[in-house]
Design a protein around this motif. Structure first.
Motif, PDB file in Angstrom:
ATOM      1  N   SER A   1      38.504  48.612  30.028  1.00 45.10           N
ATOM      2  CA  SER A   1      37.070  48.290  30.048  1.00 45.10           C
ATOM      3  C   SER A   1      36.795  47.077  30.923  1.00 45.10           C
ATOM      4  O   SER A   1      35.842  47.072  31.721  1.00 45.10           O
ATOM      5  CB  SER A   1      36.575  48.043  28.622  1.00 45.10           C
ATOM      6  OG  SER A   1      36.791  49.172  27.798  1.00 45.10           O
ATOM      7  N   GLY A   2      37.623  46.033  30.780  1.00 44.15           N
ATOM      8  CA  GLY A   2      37.440  44.853  31.619  1.00 44.15           C
ATOM      9  C   GLY A   2      37.682  45.142  33.086  1.00 44.15           C
ATOM     10  O   GLY A   2      36.947  44.661  33.959  1.00 44.15           O
ATOM     11  N   GLU A   3      38.704  45.948  33.384  1.00 48.05           N
ATOM     12  CA  GLU A   3      38.983  46.291  34.779  1.00 48.05           C
ATOM     13  C   GLU A   3      37.849  47.119  35.384  1.00 48.05           C
ATOM     14  O   GLU A   3      37.473  46.925  36.552  1.00 48.05           O
ATOM     15  CB  GLU A   3      40.294  47.068  34.857  1.00 48.05           C
ATOM     16  CG  GLU A   3      40.729  47.405  36.275  1.00 48.05           C
ATOM     17  CD  GLU A   3      42.073  48.098  36.325  1.00 48.05           C
ATOM     18  OE1 GLU A   3      42.405  48.693  37.368  1.00 48.05           O
ATOM     19  OE2 GLU A   3      42.805  48.042  35.315  1.00 48.05           O
ATOM     20  N   LYS A   4      37.290  48.029  34.604  1.00 54.11           N
ATOM     21  CA  LYS A   4      36.171  48.836  35.098  1.00 54.11           C
ATOM     22  C   LYS A   4      34.953  47.965  35.381  1.00 54.11           C
ATOM     23  O   LYS A   4      34.260  48.150  36.392  1.00 54.11           O
ATOM     24  CB  LYS A   4      35.830  49.918  34.080  1.00 54.11           C
ATOM     25  CG  LYS A   4      34.740  50.866  34.543  1.00 54.11           C
ATOM     26  CD  LYS A   4      34.484  51.963  33.521  1.00 54.11           C
ATOM     27  CE  LYS A   4      33.387  52.905  34.015  1.00 54.11           C
ATOM     28  NZ  LYS A   4      33.128  53.985  33.023  1.00 54.11           N
ATOM     29  N   ALA A   5      34.678  47.005  34.482  1.00 55.25           N
ATOM     30  CA  ALA A   5      33.550  46.099  34.710  1.00 55.25           C
ATOM     31  C   ALA A   5      33.766  45.253  35.960  1.00 55.25           C
ATOM     32  O   ALA A   5      32.822  44.944  36.690  1.00 55.25           O
ATOM     33  CB  ALA A   5      33.357  45.199  33.485  1.00 55.25           C
ATOM     34  N   ALA A   6      35.023  44.878  36.222  1.00 58.44           N
ATOM     35  CA  ALA A   6      35.322  44.102  37.434  1.00 58.44           C
ATOM     36  C   ALA A   6      35.171  44.957  38.686  1.00 58.44           C
ATOM     37  O   ALA A   6      34.689  44.478  39.718  1.00 58.44           O
ATOM     38  CB  ALA A   6      36.737  43.523  37.344  1.00 58.44           C
ATOM     39  N   LYS A   7      35.573  46.222  38.620  1.00 62.94           N
ATOM     40  CA  LYS A   7      35.454  47.097  39.788  1.00 62.94           C
ATOM     41  C   LYS A   7      33.999  47.358  40.162  1.00 62.94           C
ATOM     42  O   LYS A   7      33.661  47.436  41.342  1.00 62.94           O
ATOM     43  CB  LYS A   7      36.162  48.427  39.518  1.00 62.94           C
ATOM     44  CG  LYS A   7      37.678  48.336  39.534  1.00 62.94           C
ATOM     45  CD  LYS A   7      38.298  49.694  39.270  1.00 62.94           C
ATOM     46  CE  LYS A   7      39.820  49.622  39.318  1.00 62.94           C
ATOM     47  NZ  LYS A   7      40.442  50.941  39.041  1.00 62.94           N
ATOM     48  N   THR A   8      33.144  47.510  39.165  1.00 67.33           N
ATOM     49  CA  THR A   8      31.731  47.767  39.440  1.00 67.33           C
ATOM     50  C   THR A   8      30.973  46.510  39.847  1.00 67.33           C
ATOM     51  O   THR A   8      29.820  46.614  40.264  1.00 67.33           O
ATOM     52  CB  THR A   8      31.065  48.384  38.203  1.00 67.33           C
ATOM     53  OG1 THR A   8      31.229  47.504  37.075  1.00 67.33           O
ATOM     54  CG2 THR A   8      31.690  49.730  37.878  1.00 67.33           C
ATOM     55  N   GLY A   9      31.606  45.350  39.717  1.00 67.46           N
ATOM     56  CA  GLY A   9      30.945  44.106  40.086  1.00 67.46           C
ATOM     57  C   GLY A   9      30.124  43.492  38.977  1.00 67.46           C
ATOM     58  O   GLY A   9      29.467  42.471  39.190  1.00 67.46           O
ATOM     59  N   ALA A  10      30.137  44.099  37.774  1.00 62.66           N
ATOM     60  CA  ALA A  10      29.385  43.529  36.653  1.00 62.66           C
ATOM     61  C   ALA A  10      29.974  42.209  36.204  1.00 62.66           C
ATOM     62  O   ALA A  10      29.251  41.300  35.778  1.00 62.66           O
ATOM     63  CB  ALA A  10      29.346  44.526  35.493  1.00 62.66           C
ATOM     64  N   TRP A  11      31.302  42.072  36.273  1.00 63.01           N
ATOM     65  CA  TRP A  11      31.997  40.850  35.901  1.00 63.01           C
ATOM     66  C   TRP A  11      32.846  40.378  37.068  1.00 63.01           C
ATOM     67  O   TRP A  11      33.240  41.180  37.918  1.00 63.01           O
ATOM     68  CB  TRP A  11      32.912  41.080  34.696  1.00 63.01           C
ATOM     69  CG  TRP A  11      32.196  41.289  33.406  1.00 63.01           C
ATOM     70  CD1 TRP A  11      30.845  41.213  33.184  1.00 63.01           C
ATOM     71  CD2 TRP A  11      32.791  41.619  32.156  1.00 63.01           C
ATOM     72  NE1 TRP A  11      30.564  41.472  31.882  1.00 63.01           N
ATOM     73  CE2 TRP A  11      31.740  41.721  31.215  1.00 63.01           C
ATOM     74  CE3 TRP A  11      34.090  41.829  31.736  1.00 63.01           C
ATOM     75  CZ2 TRP A  11      31.961  42.025  29.877  1.00 63.01           C
ATOM     76  CZ3 TRP A  11      34.317  42.135  30.403  1.00 63.01           C
ATOM     77  CH2 TRP A  11      33.265  42.222  29.486  1.00 63.01           C
ATOM     78  N   PRO A  12      33.151  39.092  37.115  1.00 62.74           N
ATOM     79  CA  PRO A  12      34.143  38.633  38.095  1.00 62.74           C
ATOM     80  C   PRO A  12      35.504  39.259  37.814  1.00 62.74           C
ATOM     81  O   PRO A  12      35.803  39.666  36.683  1.00 62.74           O
ATOM     82  CB  PRO A  12      34.164  37.111  37.888  1.00 62.74           C
ATOM     83  CG  PRO A  12      32.881  36.793  37.206  1.00 62.74           C
ATOM     84  CD  PRO A  12      32.527  37.982  36.376  1.00 62.74           C
ATOM     85  N   ALA A  13      36.331  39.329  38.835  1.00 60.27           N
ATOM     86  CA  ALA A  13      37.639  39.967  38.681  1.00 60.27           C
ATOM     87  C   ALA A  13      38.500  39.246  37.647  1.00 60.27           C
ATOM     88  O   ALA A  13      39.200  39.884  36.859  1.00 60.27           O
ATOM     89  CB  ALA A  13      38.361  40.009  40.033  1.00 60.27           C
ATOM     90  N   ALA A  14      38.443  37.914  37.630  1.00 62.10           N
ATOM     91  CA  ALA A  14      39.256  37.156  36.673  1.00 62.10           C
ATOM     92  C   ALA A  14      38.840  37.457  35.233  1.00 62.10           C
ATOM     93  O   ALA A  14      39.686  37.658  34.351  1.00 62.10           O
ATOM     94  CB  ALA A  14      39.128  35.659  36.961  1.00 62.10           C
ATOM     95  N   MET A  15      37.538  37.522  34.987  1.00 67.14           N
ATOM     96  CA  MET A  15      37.061  37.795  33.625  1.00 67.14           C
ATOM     97  C   MET A  15      37.456  39.189  33.175  1.00 67.14           C
ATOM     98  O   MET A  15      37.885  39.394  32.023  1.00 67.14           O
ATOM     99  CB  MET A  15      35.545  37.630  33.570  1.00 67.14           C
ATOM    100  CG  MET A  15      34.953  37.855  32.177  1.00 67.14           C
ATOM    101  SD  MET A  15      33.146  37.745  32.154  1.00 67.14           S
ATOM    102  CE  MET A  15      32.932  36.043  32.668  1.00 67.14           C
ATOM    103  N   GLY A  16      37.316  40.179  34.051  1.00 73.15           N
ATOM    104  CA  GLY A  16      37.651  41.542  33.668  1.00 73.15           C
ATOM    105  C   GLY A  16      39.132  41.744  33.400  1.00 73.15           C
ATOM    106  O   GLY A  16      39.508  42.412  32.433  1.00 73.15           O
ATOM    107  N   MET A  17      39.987  41.158  34.229  1.00 73.05           N
ATOM    108  CA  MET A  17      41.425  41.372  34.085  1.00 73.05           C
ATOM    109  C   MET A  17      42.034  40.577  32.933  1.00 73.05           C
ATOM    110  O   MET A  17      43.063  40.957  32.390  1.00 73.05           O
ATOM    111  CB  MET A  17      42.131  41.028  35.399  1.00 73.05           C
ATOM    112  CG  MET A  17      41.781  41.951  36.550  1.00 73.05           C
ATOM    113  SD  MET A  17      42.102  43.689  36.183  1.00 73.05           S
ATOM    114  CE  MET A  17      43.887  43.674  36.010  1.00 73.05           C
TER     115      MET A  17
END
Length: 512
Positions: free
Chosen positions: A424-440
């Motif tokens: 879920s975090g990685e998907k949010a990072a890929k879509t740009g909803a979250w920064p990459a660090a937060m998603g991973m």
């Protein structure tokens, strides 16, 4: 202590190796199930299949290793607690943290090895596997053609087959677009049925078509492309043969340089360098856009031409303010129509440019996100091993169940929780909803308090899974609620729970 540490390590390493290979086997079966259509019926040598499976095993380590750490930790400490070995060790004045010390060191070394593997081995493995899998997919293209789908597996041709016979090489309702001349869809063949055979030397694919029509738009000499004056030739045939050269489509190893710049094939330093380069290009594109459509000199050059009959840019200096409304009012109808037409033309050009630039910028941002996500992924595997150990070890001491029954169920539940949060975090990072660090790092942030809580409870020998613990909790909560008349109506569910727990406790007592 040394004997104790050797005993703890020997009790842990066995289940760890066993669970690791079991996890690898299950994940490898999933890989084979996914790519079974690409491997079967293509005449691949055993060495090629073995090489592909070896690379696949390496690519599955990031999933198998954390699961093995979690499961083996629960099994080891569950066995020790179930056989009262933990109680005997604690009775000698040794705390749970001291018991876990050799395994903590082992898991830390394992995490360091996981980081080295993720940073150095995984890029090489992904490169080899992607190249080999690409070659395998393009081996025997006649087997790749699916029913009811346009396939471009054969270079220069797009083929669609409505139905493939299961008992013979017959194909039905065939449509072929010939793109070998690179001049569009101007050579189309439709046939009622046909067969597709390979020559003995595997260099040519022979298509035998029956009862069909070929539509060809011929190119006349001395005619331009834009005139579109092409005579059409229609050919009806009872049987027609196509011979397609497959000399370049056999099983040959592709050049690995075609895939080496992919984000999954780079190490930590290369990812950082590529990310900086992509960010620089993105900033240059943004600066170019701002310069083109906000700079006054460029604006004058684009929207006020010298050769127009209604205005000459040379008559007004660049540094003098210009009033468009005033000039427009002094124009006649023909000049106004010309100005409006000219403005619409440049507005359409600006809109098209902005639309294309926006799509390009979104694509660049998406690519940069992928590289940033891969950069953080190099660390998450190591941290995941350490985190899941501090969840599994105290959990095994608390549940006091060994073997492969209860520990597997609990381990799978926690690993699924970790995996779902991570995805879920990685998907949010890929879509740009979250920064990459937060998603991973979302899964690490969410599960770290759980690991701290379980470790704390295990150190204090808290019986959080025993019924008496919750019976005492409900008793205390009931007394507090009875002290306040406002909450008296809420005591009904507590009475029910208390009666059930009390009944189970009485049934558990031996009859005298």
């Amino acid at each position: 202590m040394k004997k104790l540490y050797r005993f703890i390590l020997s009790s842990y390493i066995g289940p760890f190796v066993l669970t690791f290979f079991i996890s690898m086997f299950i994940l490898l079966m999933q890989f084979l199930w996914r790519y079974i259509d690409e491997l079967v019926g293509k005449g691949l040598e055993f060495s090629v299949i073995a090489e592909l499976l070896m690379y696949a095993c390496c690519s599955l380590v990031p999933m198998a290793l954390p699961l093995a750490v979690l499961l083996s930790s629960i099994m080891t400490f569950g066995n020790l607690a179930e056989h009262n070995e933990l109680v005997a060790i604690k009775s000698a004045g040794i705390s749970l943290i001291q018991i876990m010390r050799p395994l903590i060191i082992f898991v830390m070394l394992l995490s360091a090895g996981a980081f080295f593997f993720s940073n150095n081995v995984m890029p090489y493995t992904n490169l080899k596997m992607s190249t080999l899998l690409w070659d395998v997919k393009h081996q025997k293209p006649e087997a790749v053609i699916k029913e009811g789908v346009f396939s471009d597996a054969i270079e220069g041709y797009t083929i669609k087959v409505a139905h493939k016979s299961r008992t013979s090489p017959m194909l039905y309702n065939i449509m072929i677009y010939n793109h070998t001349q690179e001049n569009g869809n101007r050579d189309v063949t439709v046939a009622d049925s046909g067969t597709m055979l390979m020559t003995d030397d595997k260099h040519f694919l022979v298509l035998i078509l029956y009862n069909g029509i070929q539509y060809v738009d011929e190119v006349e000499k001395h005619k331009s492309w834009n005139s579109r004056e092409f005579p059409q030739r229609i050919v009806h045939f009872d049987e027609q043969r196509f011979q397609i050269d497959l000399s370049g489509l056999g099983f040959e190893r592709s050049d690995e340089s075609l895939f080496k710049n992919h984000y999954g094939m780079l190490n930590l330093n290369q990812l950082g360098h590529t990310t900086d380069s992509l960010n620089g290009k993105l900033q240059n594109h943004k600066t170019e856009f701002v310069t083109k459509y906000t700079n006054e000199n460029v604006f004058r050059k684009v929207y006020r031409q010298k050769d127009t009959a209604w205005y000459s840019v040379d008559t007004v200096p660049v540094n003098v303010a210009f009033n468009f409304d005033s000039v427009y009012k002094h124009m006649n109808n023909s000049e106004r129509a010309m100005v409006v037409s000219y403005a619409f033309e440049h507005a359409r050009e600006a809109k098209s440019y902005i639309t294309n630039l926006g799509s390009d910028l979104k694509r660049q941002v998406k690519t940069i996100k992928r590289y940033e996500i891969e950069w953080h992924r190099k660390f998450t595997l190591s941290i995941a091993c350490l985190l899941l150990f501090f969840i599994g070890a105290p959990l095994g001491a608390i549940i006091r169940k060994g073997g492969i029954g209860t520990p597997i169920v609990i381990a799978v539940l926690f690993f699924v929780l970790y995996y779902v949060i991570n995805i879920s975090g990685e998907k949010a990072a890929k879509t740009g909803a979250w920064p990459a660090a937060m998603g991973m790092w979302l899964s690490t942030v969410v599960l770290t308090p759980l690991g701290v809580f379980l470790t704390y409870k295990a150190i204090r020998d808290a019986a959080i899974l025993e019924k008496s613990t919750y019976y005492i909790f409900f008793q205390k909560l009931r007394r507090k609620m009875e002290a306040s008349p406002i909450w008296c109506k809420l005591l009904i569910p507590f009475d029910y729970v208390e009666s059930k727990l009390k009944k189970k406790k009485e049934n558990a007592q031996p009859v005298k």
